[in-house]
Design a protein around this motif. Structure first.
Motif, short mmCIF file in Angstrom:
data_model
loop_
_atom_site.label_atom_id
_atom_site.label_comp_id
_atom_site.label_asym_id
_atom_site.label_seq_id
_atom_site.Cartn_x
_atom_site.Cartn_y
_atom_site.Cartn_z
N ARG A 187 0.80 -1.21 0.08
CA ARG A 187 0.06 0.23 0.05
C ARG A 187 0.87 1.35 0.04
N GLN A 218 0.23 1.79 8.67
CA GLN A 218 0.50 0.24 8.16
C GLN A 218 1.91 -0.26 8.81
N GLU A 225 -1.42 5.19 5.80
CA GLU A 225 -2.33 5.02 4.56
C GLU A 225 -3.37 6.18 4.68
N SER A 228 -7.03 2.33 -3.56
CA SER A 228 -5.94 1.18 -3.40
C SER A 228 -6.74 0.01 -3.46
N ASN A 229 -7.84 -0.28 -2.85
CA ASN A 229 -8.69 -1.26 -2.83
C ASN A 229 -9.03 -1.94 -4.07
N GLN A 282 -5.86 -3.37 -5.97
CA GLN A 282 -5.57 -4.60 -5.60
C GLN A 282 -6.46 -5.67 -6.17
#
Length: 800
Positions: free
Chosen positions: A200, A218, A230, A238-239, A242
Motif C-alpha cells: 500500500r 501500516q 495510508e 487502493s482497494n 488490488q
C-alpha cells in the motif's frame, strides 16, 4: 542394458580413457541435453555406426566452410516437458519461450539441411524427421514478449484490466502527490517521499503527528520515530487497484494454461524434436572435436585387417595441447591372418600406450567419433571390445593382483565372441615365469581359436619365442635407444623387444657394481635370448638405415638426372638460338642479293632494248634463290633434333621440352603413338626423350604446381577436348595434378570457365579441390554447381 553390464561398460571405457575424451567433447555442446547425451557414452545402435560417422564428417566439413549454425539457441526443455506430464500444470512465460525456441531452432535446422541436402545427405536424413510447427510458436510470440512478460494484447480481458490498472494508478499517484504537498506545508513529514508498506502507498509522518492525517497506520520505523500512514482518501482507489491486480494475475494464469495446454497436446511431437536436436548437438560436439584434433574418417572394412597410420592417442593428444612434437603417432598393421600381436619392450617404453591407442581409436569409432589418424588407416568392425589393464587387487574379495588378473581374463574368455578385440596388459606376468608363460600361451591360443583379434604386452621371453614360431601371432617391439638410455616410443613390427632392465638401472643411478652383479645372476639361456633379440633389433635398425640411405641416394640420383635433363634442354635451346641467328643472317644476305638484283633489273629497264642484259639478270636471280633455299633447308636439318632410335613400344618418354610424359604404344617410321593419361597422340619420333618411370613421376609432380604449370605445356592443355574435368575415382594428390593441368588448358585456350566433377561422397575431394583453387593464381573465382549443373558434386571455376 542391465546395471551390471552398464557398470562393466563404464569400467572398460574408463580404462581406455574414453570417458575423458567424451567429457572434453561434451564441452563443445550447445545445450545441456547434448552434453548429457555425450557424457552418457552410449554407442550407436547396431548397423548405425557408419551412418553416424558420416554425419560427423559432414558436420566437420560444414565447420570447415566457416558458416554459422542455422539456429542460435538450443534450450534444455526436458524438465519442462516432464512438468507438462502433470495435468493442470502450466509453464511460466520464460519456459514457454524455451519451448518456442526449441521448435524454431528445429524448423531452421530442418530447412537448412533440406536446402543443402546434396552436400549433407546424411544430416538431412536425420533432420528431415523434425516436426515442423508454427501455431505454438505464433501463439507464444503473440502472448509473450522477448523479456518473458505477458503482452497487454495477449487477450481482450487482459488489455481491459491493464488499462483500468493504469488509470487507477494514475489517480492514486495524483492524490498521494497532493497529500504529500499538504503534509510538507504543515511540517508533519519525516520523509518527503511516498513510500510502500505491505503493498500500500503510505506517507512517512513524525510519530507525534500521526493523528493529524486521517488514515490507517501500516507500520512503524525501527526507531519508532516514524509512522507510515495510508491516507483514508486513497483507501477506495487502493482497494480497486488490488482487485485489478488479482484479476490480472488470474487472466495471466488463464493465458499461460491455455498456451501450456497447446504444448501438452503436441507433447510427443515436441519430445521427438527434443531428442533429434539433442542428437544433432552430440554430432556437433564430436565434429568440433574432430576439427580441433585433426581427426579423419578412416577406411571401415568388413574384414579383419587392422591398419593404423599416424594414429595419435586421442587423450594424450588433447592433454598435451595437440602438440605433435610431444605426442608421437603410432604406425601398426595386423593383416587378416595375423590374429595376435605380442608387444614387448622396456618399462615406460610405450607398450601400454600403444595398446591403449589401438583400443581407444577402435572404441571412438564404435561410438561415432572420428579419430586422429591418416585417412589411409583401416579399421574392421569389432563385435566386442575387452580390456584388462592395471593393478586391480581386491582386498574386499580377498584377491591378490594376479588373482584379479586371472579373474578378469576368465571374464573376457566367458564373453568374447568371434570378431571381438581383446587387449591385455602384462599378460600373466604376476606369477612364476614358466607357469605364467604357459597360461599366457593357452589364453592366446583360446582367443585365436575363437577368431578374436588380440593385442597383449609382456616381458616374458618364452612368449616372445612363441610369437616368433606360431603362425597367426606376430611380435612387436617398442624401440629403445641404448646409447641414450631412453625409449623412442617407436613401434617395430616383427621384432621382439628387449626389457633393457639393466640399462634402466644405470639410467636410475645404480652403481656399476650392482648392475654387473645382477647381470651375472642371469642364466646362460636368458642371456642368449636377450643377445639374440638385441642382434635382431640391431640388424633391423641397420636395414632401416640402409633403406633410408638408399632412398636418399635414389632421390639424389633423380635430382641429378633432372638437373642434367634441364641443362641439356637449355643447351639445346642455346644451340637453336645460335643457329636461328645464323639463319637470320642468311636471310639478310639473301635480301641484300635481291636488292642488288632489283638494281640490276632497274638498270635493264632503263635499257629496254638490251635483251641479253635482261636474260642475264633473270638467270642470276634464279640461281641466288636456289642457293638460298638449299642453305635454308640445310639449316633446318641441322637445327632439328635427331630421333632416338633406341625408343621402343612400352618405353616411358618425355614430349619435347615440356613436363608431359607418356608411354609409347607403337612406332611407325619417324612417328610414334604415345598414351598420355586419358589422351593418345601421334608425334614425331625426334621430339621424344626416353626417361625413367621415377623421372616421369617427378615431372608430373613438378607439372602439378602453379609455378611449373606456367613454364610448361601438357597434352591435355594443348588438346583441350572438354571444359568439364571428371575427378571421380582419383586420390587427392592425383586430382590436384589433374586440376592444375586442366586450369592451364582453359587459360591457354582462353576459356572463361570450366566445370570440375568431384562427386559428393564424403566431401574430402571437394575440400581438397577448394583448397587448391583458392591458391591458384589463374583462378578468378569458384563455386559449387547449381542443381542443373550437378549441385554439390561439381565445382564451377572462372579463369582470369
Amino acid at each position: 542394458m542391465d546395471e551390471s553390464t552398464t557398470t562393466e561398460s563404464i569400467s572398460l571405457l574408463k580404462k581406455l580413457e574414453f570417458d575423458k575424451v567424451a567429457r572434453y567433447a561434451a564441452g563443445f555442446c550447445i545445450s545441456e541435453m547434448g552434453r548429457d547425451l555425450v557424457e552418457r557414452m552410449e554407442a550407436p545402435l547396431a548397423g548405425e555406426t557408419e551412418r553416424e560417422l558420416k554425419r560427423v564428417l559432414e558436420l566437420k566439413n560444414f565447420l570447415f566452410e566457416g558458416a554459422p549454425l542455422p539456429f542460435s539457441q538450443l534450450p534444455d526443455t526436458r524438465r519442462l516437458l516432464d512438468k507438462l506430464e502433470v495435468l493442470e500444470s502450466w509453464l511460466d512465460p520464460e519456459e514457454l519461450l524455451d519451448i518456442a525456441a526449441l521448435l524454431q531452432s528445429a524448423a531452421q535446422l530442418r530447412r537448412f539441411m533440406f536446402s543443402n541436402r546434396d552436400i549433407y545427405p546424411e544430416l538431412n536424413d536425420l533432420t528431415i524427421a523434425l516436426w515442423l510447427e508454427k501455431s505454438i510458436q505464433y501463439a507464444v510470440a503473440l502472448a509473450i514478449d522477448e523479456r518473458g512478460m505477458v503482452r497487454d494484447t495477449a487477450s481482450d480481458a487482459l488489455l481491459d484490466i491493464r488499462n483500468g490498472l493504469s488509470e487507477a494508478r494514475d489517480g492514486l499517484r495524483r492524490k498521494m502527490e497532493r497529500l504529500l504537498r499538504r503534509c510538507q506545508n504543515e511540517g508533519w513529514l519525516m520523509e518527503e517521499t511516498v513510500g510502500f508498506r505491505h503493498g500500500r502507498q503510505v506517507l512517512a509522518l513524525r510519530v507525534e503527528n500521526k493523528h493529524r492525517l486521517h488514515g490507517y497506520i501500516q507500520d512503524y520505523s525501527q526507531t519508532g520515530q516514524t509512522v507510515f500512514v495510508e491516507p483514508a482518501e486513497t483507501l477506495e482507489i487502493s482497494n480497486r487497484i488490488q482487485e485489478l491486480e488479482i484479476a490480472e494475475r488470474r487472466e495471466i494464469e488463464r493465458i499461460l494454461k491455455a498456451l501450456s495446454s497447446g504444448v501438452r497436446q503436441e507433447l510427443d511431437n515436441v519430445r521427438h524434436n527434443e531428442r533429434i536436436m539433442a542428437a544433432f548437438d552430440s554430432l556437433y560436439a564430436r565434429a568440433r572435436l574432430a576439427v580441433e584434433t585433426g581427426s579423419m574418417l578412416p577406411q571401415l572394412s568388413a574384414g579383419r585387417r587392422l591398419k593404423i597410420v599416424k594414429g595419435y592417442h586421442p587423450w594424450l593428444f588433447i592433454s598435451h595441447g595437440f602438440s605433435k612434437e610431444k605426442v608421437l603417432p603410432l604406425d601398426m598393421e595386423l593383416s587378416e591372418n595375423e590374429q595376435a600381436l605380442v608387444i614387448s619392450g622396456p618399462n615406460a617404453g610405450g607398450k601400454s600406450v600403444a595398446m591403449k591407442t589401438v583400443g581407444l581409436l577402435c572404441c571412438m569409432l564404435q561410438h561415432g567419433y572420428l579419430v586422429p589418424c591418416s585417412e589411409s588407416s583401416e579399421f574392421p568392425h569389432f563385435a566386442g571390445l575387452f580390456i584388462e589393464i592395471g593393478d586391480e587387487q581386491s582386498i574386499e574379495n580377498d584377491l591378490s593382483t594376479f588373482s584379479s588378473h586371472l579373474a578378469a581374463i576368465r571374464d573376457i574368455l566367458d564373453r568374447a565372441v568371434p570378431g571381438s578385440l581383446v587387449l591385455i596388459d602384462e599378460l600373466c606376468s604376476g606369477t612364476d615365469v614358466e607357469e605364467g608363460s604357459a597360461i599366457a600361451r593357452a589364453v592366446i591360443e583360446e582367443l585365436i581359436t575363437r577368431d578374436v583379434k588380440t593385442v597383449v604386452t609382456t616381458h616374458l621371453g618364452e612368449l616372445k619365442v612363441y610369437a616368433h614360431r606360431r603362425d597367426g601371432v606376430v611380435n612387436g617391439a617398442m624401440e629403445f635407444d641404448r646409447n641414450g638410455l631412453a625409449p623412442t616410443f617407436r613401434f617395430l613390427k616383427g621384432v621382439p623387444g628387449n626389457s633393457f632392465a639393466f640399462a634402466m638401472m644405470r639410467r636410475m643411478g645404480f652403481s656399476d657394481e650392482i648392475v654387473n652383479r645382477a647381470s651375472g645372476f642371469l642364466t646362460t639361456g636368458h642371456t642368449g635370448l636377450e643377445e639374440m633379440i638385441e642382434d635382431f633389433r640391431h640388424s633391423a635398425a641397420q636395414n632401416r638405415e640402409l633403406e633410408t640411405e638408399l632412398r636418399r641416394e635414389r632421390l639424389e640420383a633423380e635430382s641429378i638426372r633432372s638437373t642434367l635433363t634441364l641443362q641439356r634442354a637449355e643447351l639445346r635451346k642455346k644451340m637453336q638460338e645460335l643457329k636461328s641467328k645464323g639463319f637470320r643472317d642468311l636471310n639478310r644476305q639473301l635480301e641484300q642479293a635481291r636488292k642488288e638484283i632489283r638494281d640490276l633489273v632497274r638498270e635493264v629497264k632503263e635499257h629496254p632494248g638490251d635483251e641479253p642484259t635482261l636474260h642475264k639478270a633473270r638467270t642470276r636471280l634464279a640461281g641466288m634463290k636456289q642457293e638460298a633455299a638449299s642453305k635454308e633447308e640445310a639449316v633446318e636439318r641441322e637445327v632439328a633434333p635427331q630421333a632416338d632410335l633406341s625408343i621402343r613400344p612400352g618405353d616411358t618418354v618425355r614430349i619435347g621440352d615440356t613436363n608431359t610424359t607418356g608411354e609409347v604404344e607403337s612406332i611407325q617410321g619417324d612417328s610414334a603413338v604415345v598414351q598420355c593419361g586419358n589422351f593418345r597422340l601421334t608425334t614425331a619420333l625426334r621430339g621424344l626423350e626416353k626417361i625413367s618411370r621415377a623421372g616421369a613421376k617427378k615431372l608430373q609432380k613438378e607439372g602439378s604446381t602453379p609455378q611449373a604449370s606456367s613454364k610448361s605445356w601438357s597434352v591435355k592443355a594443348s588438346t583441350l577436348e572438354s571444359t568439364r574435368l571428371d575427378l571421380r575415382g582419383l586420390t587427392g594428390d592425383e586430382a590436384i595434378a589433374e586440376i592444375g593441368r586442366f586450369i592451364d588448358a582453359l587459360a591457354m585456350h582462353r576459356m572463361p570457365s570450366g566445370t570440375i566433377v568431384h562427386g559428393k561422397g564424403s566431401g574430402a575431394l571437394r575440400l581438397r579441390t577448394a583448397e587448391f583453387l583458392k591458391q591458384h593464381p589463374r583462378v578468378k573465382s569458384f563455386r559449387l554447381g547449381s542443381l542443373q549443373e550437378g549441385g554439390a558434386g561439381v565445382t564451377v571455376v572462372e579463369i582470369r
